[in-house]
Structure formats: structure tokens, C-alpha cells
Motif scaffolding. Structure first.
Motif, short mmCIF file in Angstrom:
data_model
loop_
_atom_site.label_atom_id
_atom_site.label_comp_id
_atom_site.label_asym_id
_atom_site.label_seq_id
_atom_site.Cartn_x
_atom_site.Cartn_y
_atom_site.Cartn_z
N HIS A 167 0.83 -1.21 0.00
CA HIS A 167 0.00 0.00 0.00
C HIS A 167 0.86 1.26 0.00
O HIS A 167 0.55 2.24 -0.70
CB HIS A 167 -0.92 -0.01 1.21
N PHE A 168 1.94 1.24 0.78
CA PHE A 168 2.77 2.44 0.91
C PHE A 168 3.98 2.45 -0.03
O PHE A 168 4.81 3.35 0.03
CB PHE A 168 3.24 2.59 2.36
N GLY A 169 4.11 1.45 -0.89
CA GLY A 169 5.18 1.46 -1.87
C GLY A 169 6.56 1.12 -1.33
O GLY A 169 7.56 1.68 -1.78
N VAL A 170 6.63 0.21 -0.38
CA VAL A 170 7.92 -0.20 0.19
C VAL A 170 8.76 -0.91 -0.87
O VAL A 170 8.24 -1.70 -1.67
CB VAL A 170 7.69 -1.11 1.42
N ALA A 171 10.06 -0.61 -0.86
CA ALA A 171 10.95 -1.15 -1.91
C ALA A 171 11.28 -2.61 -1.70
O ALA A 171 11.55 -3.33 -2.68
CB ALA A 171 12.24 -0.33 -1.95
N ALA A 172 11.29 -3.09 -0.46
CA ALA A 172 11.58 -4.50 -0.20
C ALA A 172 11.36 -4.82 1.27
O ALA A 172 11.38 -3.93 2.14
CB ALA A 172 13.02 -4.85 -0.57
N VAL A 173 11.14 -6.10 1.53
CA VAL A 173 11.18 -6.63 2.90
C VAL A 173 12.47 -7.43 3.02
O VAL A 173 12.72 -8.34 2.23
CB VAL A 173 9.95 -7.50 3.19
N LEU A 174 13.29 -7.08 4.00
CA LEU A 174 14.61 -7.69 4.19
C LEU A 174 14.53 -8.76 5.27
O LEU A 174 14.07 -8.50 6.39
CB LEU A 174 15.62 -6.61 4.59
N LEU A 175 14.99 -9.96 4.95
CA LEU A 175 14.94 -11.09 5.87
C LEU A 175 16.34 -11.44 6.34
O LEU A 175 17.26 -11.61 5.52
CB LEU A 175 14.32 -12.31 5.17
N PRO A 176 16.57 -11.57 7.65
CA PRO A 176 17.89 -11.93 8.16
C PRO A 176 18.39 -13.25 7.58
O PRO A 176 17.60 -14.10 7.15
CB PRO A 176 17.67 -12.03 9.67
N LYS A 177 19.69 -13.43 7.62
CA LYS A 177 20.35 -14.57 6.99
C LYS A 177 19.75 -15.90 7.42
O LYS A 177 19.49 -16.77 6.59
CB LYS A 177 21.85 -14.53 7.32
N HIS A 178 19.54 -16.10 8.71
CA HIS A 178 19.08 -17.39 9.21
C HIS A 178 17.60 -17.38 9.60
O HIS A 178 17.14 -18.29 10.28
CB HIS A 178 19.93 -17.81 10.41
N SER A 179 16.86 -16.39 9.18
CA SER A 179 15.44 -16.33 9.52
C SER A 179 14.68 -17.44 8.79
O SER A 179 14.83 -17.61 7.58
CB SER A 179 14.86 -14.97 9.12
N PRO A 180 13.83 -18.19 9.51
CA PRO A 180 13.00 -19.21 8.84
C PRO A 180 11.77 -18.63 8.18
O PRO A 180 11.00 -19.34 7.53
CB PRO A 180 12.61 -20.13 10.00
N LEU A 181 11.56 -17.33 8.34
CA LEU A 181 10.37 -16.70 7.79
C LEU A 181 10.35 -16.82 6.27
O LEU A 181 11.32 -16.51 5.59
CB LEU A 181 10.33 -15.22 8.18
#
Length: 291
Positions: A167-181
Motif C-alpha cells: 500500500h505504501f510502496g515499500v521497496a523490499a522486505v529484508l529477511l535476516p540470513k538465518h530467519s526461517p520466515l
């Protein structure tokens, strides 16, 4: 006596026969159909690529995936009531020999693992997050906002974050190296199409990732329960990464200390804080208001 193969729903209006792979001649046989849900054939067909595929459900989630990357579609299940609304998708299935099947409410519920399927379930190829260096290399100039999810794990919160990010035009969602998400069917359904609009990016080691982001002109803002500046009053850089903590534990203290600024959303004190998805929407509104 030979049995005729099971037939799927009638091909969409205007959809012609597809060509045989061997000779390019038009085929008169009916379009392929997915194996019956819950059957041995369906289980066998999905097992080899289960890790590489994502099961989507919900009308907006499936439509968004089809609009952006139709070639990722592998199987489709839908209710009879959804045939008119999904004509473009069904025509694609006919033209590209993608199995589809009209099924009942109970089958859709079982396939989705949820009652929130809205009459359609689709198996699509999973899209892996991009490396941070690749994402930074291709960034346009100008104001940009990204989200660094430090420990967020609830799929419904993740989906709500993706919806706000789109909705707000975010450029990316950043996920940590070992995140299982990872994107799930539940997250994609809650995102209402937002999962296809916002790239997922995989970070390397936290200190290296922070240095790379700063090198690209980003400031890092730690979002904390108390003690931070008001995001609606503080000067927010044009290129900003909001670092958001886990639902229960909050942000990693070392990561928060390494950020360039700290922000807190003021409230009445009747509750300790907003949940991470609600806080994300507020923070993004604050950043967008400056642009």
C-alpha cells in the motif's frame, strides 16, 4: 470396457484447443485436469516439487500471482461459482496445458487448510528471496523505504506487513540470513495481493548488511517500545530502513544499538504497544507523509 478419462469443467468461452507437443496439430481432447484432491495421485504428483511450490488460496492472492508471473502456475482448483471471475486464468490453463479442476467446498477447505480460500486454490512455483547485493545494484535513485524483519514469525503478521508495504510502496522486505520466515499460503492470503508487489531480500551477516545499506544511502531506524523519537515529528531520511522486532521479544538489543536512530509510537499506555503489523502501518504512514 474402456473408461473415458475424467473431464474437467468446460473450457472457457473463446479458448481454442492447444497444440500437441509433438506435431503442433490441434488436439481435440479435453484440457488436463488436476488429480482429485486428497487422492493418491494428487499426493504423488505434488510430492517431488513440494518444497519448490507454494499453495496459494484466496481470490486476490491467486489473481495477483497470475497477473505477475503466470508461468509459475502449476495446478488450480476452484469452485463452480468462481468460473466466471477466473476466465482469464482458465484460458491460460487451457492454452498452456495446466491442470485445473472444479471441486466442492469441503475439498477446497482441505486443500487450503483453511476456510478462507474464497473459492480458489492454486499451486505455484515458489519465488526465492533475492540476495541483498543484487537488490541494491538494481535500485532506482530517490526516496526509498524498506523493512528489516528481525525475528517476525507469525504468518498473519507477515501477511499484514506485506499488505501495508504494498500500500505504501515499500521497496523490499529484508529477511535476516538465518530467519526461517518465508511466504506461506496464509501470509499471501492476508496480504491480499501484496505478496506479489513487494520483493523479499535475503540479508547476509547483520553488520555487513547494515554497512551495505548505508553505502547505498540508507539510514537504519530501530523501532522500540519506548525511549525513541516520535516518527511523525522526527526528521526521517529519504532512504530509510525500519528495523522491526519479533512479536514477543522485540528487537535484538545489539542490532537496535547499531541503528542510526530509534523511533517509538506514542500511545495512551493502556496497552504496552501495538503489534508488529499494526506498528508497521503507522511507521510507513509517517514516512510516506514526508514524501
Amino acid at each position: 470396457m474402456r473408461r473415458d478419462p475424467p473431464r474437467g469443467p468446460r473450457p472457457p468461452a473463446g479458448a481454442g484447443p492447444w497444440d500437441r507437443a509433438s506435431g503442433g496439430r490441434a488436439a481435440s481432447r479435453p484440457p488436463p485436469v488436476a488429480a482429485p484432491p486428497g487422492s493418491r495421485e494428487e499426493a504423488a504428483a505434488s510430492r517431488p516439487e513440494r518444497a519448490a511450490e507454494l499453495r496459494l488460496y484466496g481470490l486476490n492472492a491467486v489473481r495477483a500471482a497470475f497477473a505477475r508471473r503466470p508461468q509459475a502456475l502449476r495446478k488450480l482448483y476452484l469452485s463452480e461459482a468462481r468460473i466466471p471471475a477466473l476466465q482469464p486464468l482458465l484460458k491460460w490453463c487451457v492454452a498452456h496445458r495446466i491442470g485445473y479442476r472444479v471441486v466442492g467446498e469441503d475439498d477446497l477447505h482441505r486443500l487450503a487448510g483453511s476456510g478462507h480460500h474464497e473459492g480458489v486454490v492454486a499451486d505455484v512455483l515458489r519465488e526465492e528471496p533475492s540476495p541483498l547485493s543484487n537488490w541494491l545494484r538494481d535500485l532506482p535513485a530517490g526516496p526509498l523505504c524498506a523493512l528489516w524483519l528481525d525475528g517476525v514469525g507469525n504468518p498473519h503478521n507477515f501477511g499484514a506487513i506485506l499488505r501495508s508495504a504494498a500500500h505504501f510502496g515499500v521497496a523490499a522486505v529484508l529477511l535476516p540470513k538465518h530467519s526461517p520466515l518465508a511466504l506461506s499460503g496464509a501470509a499471501a492470503r492476508v496480504a491480499e495481493g501484496g505478496a506479489e508487489a513487494v520483493p523479499l531480500v535475503r540479508l547476509g551477516r547483520a553488520d555487513n548488511a547494515a554497512a551495505q545499506l548505508r553505502g547505498a544511502g540508507f539510514a537504519l531506524a530501530a523501532t522500540v517500545v519506548e525511549g525513541g523519537a516520535d516518527p511523525f515529528a522526527a526528521p526521517l531520511p529519504e532512504r530509510l530502513v525500519y528495523v522491526l522486532g519479533a512479536e514477543g521479544e522485540g528487537m535484538d538489543r545489539e542490532l537496535a544499538a547499531a541503528c542510526d536512530l530509534r523511533l517509538s509510537i506514542a500511545g495512551t499506555g493502556a496497552v504496552e504497544s501495538l503489534n508488529v503489523a499494526a506498528a508497521t502501518a503507522v511507521l510507513l504512514a509517517a514516512w510516506r507523509a514526508r514524501r
